[in-house]
Design a protein around this motif. Structure first.
Motif, PDB file in Angstrom:
ATOM      1  N   ALA A   1      60.938  36.864 -33.733  1.00 24.38           N
ATOM      2  CA  ALA A   1      60.829  35.636 -34.527  1.00 24.38           C
ATOM      3  C   ALA A   1      62.067  34.757 -34.348  1.00 24.38           C
ATOM      4  O   ALA A   1      61.959  33.536 -34.195  1.00 24.38           O
ATOM      5  N   TRP A   2      63.261  35.371 -34.381  1.00 26.58           N
ATOM      6  CA  TRP A   2      64.490  34.592 -34.202  1.00 26.58           C
ATOM      7  C   TRP A   2      64.517  33.987 -32.805  1.00 26.58           C
ATOM      8  O   TRP A   2      64.868  32.815 -32.630  1.00 26.58           O
TER       9      TRP A   2
ATOM     10  N   ALA B  41      61.958  33.219 -30.887  1.00 26.34           N
ATOM     11  CA  ALA B  41      60.965  32.137 -30.817  1.00 26.34           C
ATOM     12  C   ALA B  41      61.529  30.866 -31.433  1.00 26.34           C
ATOM     13  O   ALA B  41      61.366  29.767 -30.881  1.00 26.34           O
ATOM     14  N   SER B  42      62.205  30.997 -32.559  1.00 26.48           N
ATOM     15  CA  SER B  42      62.827  29.842 -33.211  1.00 26.48           C
ATOM     16  C   SER B  42      63.914  29.245 -32.323  1.00 26.48           C
ATOM     17  O   SER B  42      64.016  28.019 -32.176  1.00 26.48           O
ATOM     18  N   TRP B  43      64.740  30.101 -31.724  1.00 27.43           N
ATOM     19  CA  TRP B  43      65.807  29.633 -30.822  1.00 27.43           C
ATOM     20  C   TRP B  43      65.206  28.877 -29.636  1.00 27.43           C
ATOM     21  O   TRP B  43      65.678  27.810 -29.258  1.00 27.43           O
TER      22      TRP B  43
ATOM     23  N   ILE C  61      62.343  27.316 -29.443  1.00 25.74           N
ATOM     24  CA  ILE C  61      61.808  26.021 -29.883  1.00 25.74           C
ATOM     25  C   ILE C  61      62.939  25.016 -30.063  1.00 25.74           C
ATOM     26  O   ILE C  61      62.840  23.864 -29.635  1.00 25.74           O
ATOM     27  N   ARG C  62      64.041  25.465 -30.696  1.00 23.41           N
ATOM     28  CA  ARG C  62      65.182  24.554 -30.933  1.00 23.41           C
ATOM     29  C   ARG C  62      65.773  24.050 -29.621  1.00 23.41           C
ATOM     30  O   ARG C  62      65.956  22.847 -29.436  1.00 23.41           O
TER      31      ARG C  62
END
Length: 176
Positions: free
Chosen positions: A9-10, A12-14, A16-17
């Motif tokens: 999850a982390w 995936a967020s990274w 996207i950012r």
């Protein structure tokens, strides 16, 4: 799992950012520089990447966070960010390991790591079995002199993100 451990999850967020910063940078690159951009992407992992990550695990030379990374991310190629930043695919890490062996991190025979990437200046990033990330001081892995860059892979990825943001903001290449 510790607060600092990587999770899908982390990551995936990274992804996207940083992709949200890379795309407009690449879209505007040719106008600003007069030539087309190189590859600037975070490539999602595919089945081959995940198999290579499992092979690294079986060899016992990899911190668990690196396996989580390669389960989610195939490689990082930022050719036009500063002098360039690259985190190699697990398959490339395995090939380098086969050809050159593990990297000596310290004076102890049992302190070894894996070369996982480089910057465009030829300095290599080395991941220790303890999770720390180092950078060579010279463009060689033969008897390397290393500087610790991050306490763990998550901090290293955060530093990459900061370098990207800084580069896009003011053209400075960042600290890596």
């Amino acid at each position: 799992m510790s607060e600092r451990a990587l999770s899908p999850a982390w990551l995936a967020s990274w992804m996207i950012r940083v992709s949200g910063v890379l795309k407009p940078m690449a879209d505007d690159f040719e106008r600003r520089n007069g030539f087309p951009p190189g590859v600037n992407q975070v490539r999602p992992a595919g089945p081959d990447d995940q198999v290579a990550a499992r092979t690294l695990t079986r060899l016992g030379l990899v911190h668990p966070d690196l396996v989580v990374f390669y389960d989610s991310i195939g490689d990082v190629t930022w050719a036009d960010v500063g002098i360039g930043y690259f985190v190699d695919s697990a398959r490339d890490v395995l090939l380098r390991l086969k050809e050159y062996g593990a990297v000596d991190i310290g004076s102890k025979q049992d302190t070894r790591g894996l070369a996982i990437g480089s910057n465009g200046g030829g300095l290599c990033y080395v991941a220790g079995l303890d999770g720390m990330i180092y950078r060579t001081r010279t463009a060689t892995l033969d008897e390397p002199e290393l500087t610790k860059m991050a306490d763990d892979l998550r901090q290293f990825l955060e530093l990459l993100e900061e370098s990207l943001t800084q580069f896009v903001g003011d053209g400075a290449p960042g600290c890596l």
